[in-house]
Design a protein around this motif. Structure first.
Motif, PDB file in Angstrom:
ATOM      1  N   GLU A   1      -6.812 -10.742   6.163  1.00  0.00           N
ATOM      2  CA  GLU A   1      -6.045 -10.191   5.049  1.00  0.00           C
ATOM      3  C   GLU A   1      -6.161 -11.065   3.806  1.00  0.00           C
ATOM      4  O   GLU A   1      -6.205 -10.570   2.677  1.00  0.00           O
ATOM      5  CB  GLU A   1      -4.584 -10.015   5.455  1.00  0.00           C
ATOM      6  CG  GLU A   1      -4.361  -8.897   6.458  1.00  0.00           C
ATOM      7  CD  GLU A   1      -2.899  -8.739   6.840  1.00  0.00           C
ATOM      8  OE1 GLU A   1      -2.038  -9.373   6.199  1.00  0.00           O
ATOM      9  OE2 GLU A   1      -2.617  -7.965   7.773  1.00  0.00           O
TER      10      GLU A   1
ATOM     11  N   GLY B   1       0.804  -1.218   0.000  1.00  0.00           N
ATOM     12  CA  GLY B   1       0.000   0.000   0.000  1.00  0.00           C
ATOM     13  C   GLY B   1       0.837   1.267   0.000  1.00  0.00           C
ATOM     14  O   GLY B   1       1.819   1.389  -0.736  1.00  0.00           O
ATOM     15  N   GLN B   2       0.450   2.201   0.839  1.00  0.00           N
ATOM     16  CA  GLN B   2       1.143   3.487   0.897  1.00  0.00           C
ATOM     17  C   GLN B   2       2.598   3.349   1.336  1.00  0.00           C
ATOM     18  O   GLN B   2       3.435   4.182   0.997  1.00  0.00           O
ATOM     19  CB  GLN B   2       0.395   4.427   1.851  1.00  0.00           C
ATOM     20  CG  GLN B   2      -0.950   4.905   1.326  1.00  0.00           C
ATOM     21  CD  GLN B   2      -0.812   5.629  -0.010  1.00  0.00           C
ATOM     22  OE1 GLN B   2       0.043   6.500  -0.173  1.00  0.00           O
ATOM     23  NE2 GLN B   2      -1.660   5.254  -0.968  1.00  0.00           N
TER      24      GLN B   2
ATOM     25  N   ALA C   1      -4.403  -1.491  -0.913  1.00  0.00           N
ATOM     26  CA  ALA C   1      -4.010  -1.620   0.500  1.00  0.00           C
ATOM     27  C   ALA C   1      -3.001  -2.733   0.766  1.00  0.00           C
ATOM     28  O   ALA C   1      -2.039  -2.549   1.501  1.00  0.00           O
ATOM     29  CB  ALA C   1      -5.253  -1.819   1.360  1.00  0.00           C
TER      30      ALA C   1
END
Length: 558
Positions: free
Chosen positions: A537, A489-490, A509
């Motif tokens: 997840e 993700g980020q 994500a």
């Protein structure tokens, strides 16, 4: 070698079906008359049919080479078989008609389909099958591994059988008086060991894990085919969750694991804080249930199949396999998890598999029943192992390097450990040496503040000391953090910006530095090291994979 009696409910393992349940099964089966002495299935052959005894009796027997041992006698309303019927494995036992009568025969494929539509009946059969597999393991039934405890290949085969929860027994050349006589009868020289004796007389000379898996039915060859929707690398809780959710949503799904289903969680004797199991569940049983579930939805699970590399070609991801093959997919979920770190102290490497273990299940515990043992670690896995071993061990030493348990162990485990009369917690303690002749006999431990040393009597050492990510196979394929875990993700967006500019979006994500490649569970940087979070997840990754599928379009047929 002593074998612990498995703590299972025998009634639950051998339940009687009701008339209504038999009527449901009859809708997809056939009634067949049977005669005395007739074999319904044979040890070493594929488990392709499910049998219900309608009248007469059927004996389930083990082939010992020169004789047969009756394991269970089934009467009317009993059903035969164990977990292999649902997982496509070969039979570990044979079934012989004792007194004539009739049986109801249902094909295994039809059975799996029926059980998906009849959950109450499915739960009865699955629960019984899981318990029967546990009982077979505890009784030392199944194939034999004959070899020296000092042979690395013997230890490799034993670990493979244990991690895959396969019924087996070990004949140690140095300690088992019958081992040499058995080798002579089979025409095998001691220097040819280790060998696996399958079906009473078939001998596999030092087979690889893949060869043994093929014989048992764990693995079939992956044939080159169209690009699939989803490849899951790693069959722990996160990987199996991705397989279940992906296959149930109609994605063509392949699951690969180098060792066994269950991952690190599969080595846990009891998981007590997983939602929906108030009495707890073993990691092995959770894995077996998930495998049956994934198989029912059409996922393909191949064990052992080792991933050796990852690259992207023409918008798809290609997983290279250690045997030279490849699997191509639009989406890849990396769920290879983490491995417990090896303990570094004199004697540890020598005794790995001979009393030093990195798992604490029935398979490992059977070698040190009723003996004092030690557990190293301060996390939940160490706590669960200590409680499991204390059920039969007179003394369990829990050795913790830190000054308390609160830092990394759940409160419910700490409370139970503190109340248990046979568990002694030793804080600020580290192992300095493992000693013994041909097995672990004692440990030298030291207080890491005062350096004072003492000797503890222990017949086994169970190690749970942190973990390292299983990412070496990825090499330079994806971005890793400084500890080797996979950022997503980020966390990975800025360092891989050039890959995302053409797509006009940032990584999703759970997406890694490669579009369409996701990381879940313990292998992911910043993940919560819990089974429930890994499962969540895995399910979330499938939803994100759908977004990438919409972006990439349908797989290109090759």
């Amino acid at each position: 070698m002593s074998t612990p009696t498995p703590t299972v409910d025998v009634h639950s393992a051998y339940p009687s079906l009701t008339d209504d349940q038999i009527a449901i099964l009859s809708s997809c089966g056939r009634v067949q008359p049977v005669r005395a002495g007739q074999r319904l299935f044979r040890e070493g052959e594929p488990s392709e049919e499910f049998f219900v005894v309608l009248s007469g009796t059927v004996a389930v027997v083990e082939d010992l080479g020169d004789q047969e041992r009756v394991v269970q006698l089934h009467g009317p309303h009993s059903f035969l078989g164990e977990l292999g019927v649902l997982e496509g494995q070969t039979s570990f036992l044979s079934a012989v008609v004792n007194t004539p009568g009739e049986v109801l025969v249902v094909g295994s494929a039809a059975l799996r389909d029926l059980l998906s539509r009849e959950p109450a009946l499915g739960d009865v059969i699955l629960r019984a099958y899981l318990l029967r597999r546990t009982m077979l393991a505890g009784a030392g039934t199944g194939f034999r591994i004959i070899g020296s405890a000092f042979s690395p290949d013997t230890r490799r085969l034993l670990e493979f059988a244990a991690r895959n929860r396969l019924p087996h027994r070990w004949a140690d050349l140095e300690r088992d008086t019958e081992a040499e006589a058995l080798l002579t009868r089979l025409g095998v020289a001691p220097q040819e060991t280790p060998v696996v004796v399958w079906h009473g007389h078939r001998v596999l000379r030092n087979p690889s894990n893949v060869e043994l898996a093929r014989v048992i039915g764990l693995r079939t060859e992956i044939a080159p085919k169209d690009v699939c929707d989803l490849v899951v690398v790693g069959a722990g809780p996160g990987g199996l969750a991705a397989a279940v959710y992906g296959a149930s949503e109609g994605l063509s799904t392949v699951v690969l694991d180098a060792v066994a289903t269950g991952g690190q969680a599969g080595t846990s004797s009891r998981i007590e804080n997983y939602l929906g199991f108030p009495a707890g569940i073993s990691g092995g049983e959770l894995a077996d249930r998930a495998v049956v579930q994934a198989d029912r939805f059409g996922a393909r699970i191949d064990v052992p199949t080792e991933a050796a590399g990852l690259e992207q070609r023409d918008g798809n991801s290609v997983v290279r396999l250690a045997d030279g093959g490849t699997v191509t997919a639009t989406n890849v979920v990396v769920a290879t998890g983490a491995r417990y770190r090896r303990l570094t102290a004199p004697g540890v490497e020598r005794f790995e598999g001979l009393g030093v273990h990195y798992a604490a299940t029935l398979w490992e515990a059977r070698t040190c029943r009723l003996d004092p043992v030690a557990v190293v670690g301060g996390g939940n896995s160490a706590g669960q192992a200590a409680l499991f071993l204390a059920r039969e061990s007179p003394a369990v030493h829990l050795l913790v390097r830190g000054g308390d348990l609160e830092h990394s162990m759940s409160r419910y485990l700490i409370d139970r450990i503190e109340r248990h009369p046979r568990i002694q917690v030793r804080l600020h303690t580290e192992v300095r040496e493992v000693a013994g002749e041909d097995q672990v006999e004692s440990l030298v431990v030291a207080d890491n503040r005062t350096r004072e040393q003492q000797v503890l009597t222990a017949r086994a050492l169970f190690v749970f000391i942190g973990a390292r990510p299983a990412t070496s196979w990825l090499a330079d394929a994806v971005t890793l953090d400084r500890r080797g875990f996979i950022p997503t993700g980020q966390d990975v967006a800025e360092v891989t910006a050039d890959l995302w500019d053409p797509l006009a979006r940032a990584p999703l994500a759970l997406e890694t530095g490669l579009p369409g490649v996701f990381a879940v569970g313990d292998v992911r940087s910043g993940s919560v090291k819990r089974v429930a979070s890994a499962v969540g997840e895995g399910a979330m990754a499938v939803r994100l994979a759908y977004e990438h599928l919409a972006e990439a379009g349908p797989p290109v047929v090759r």
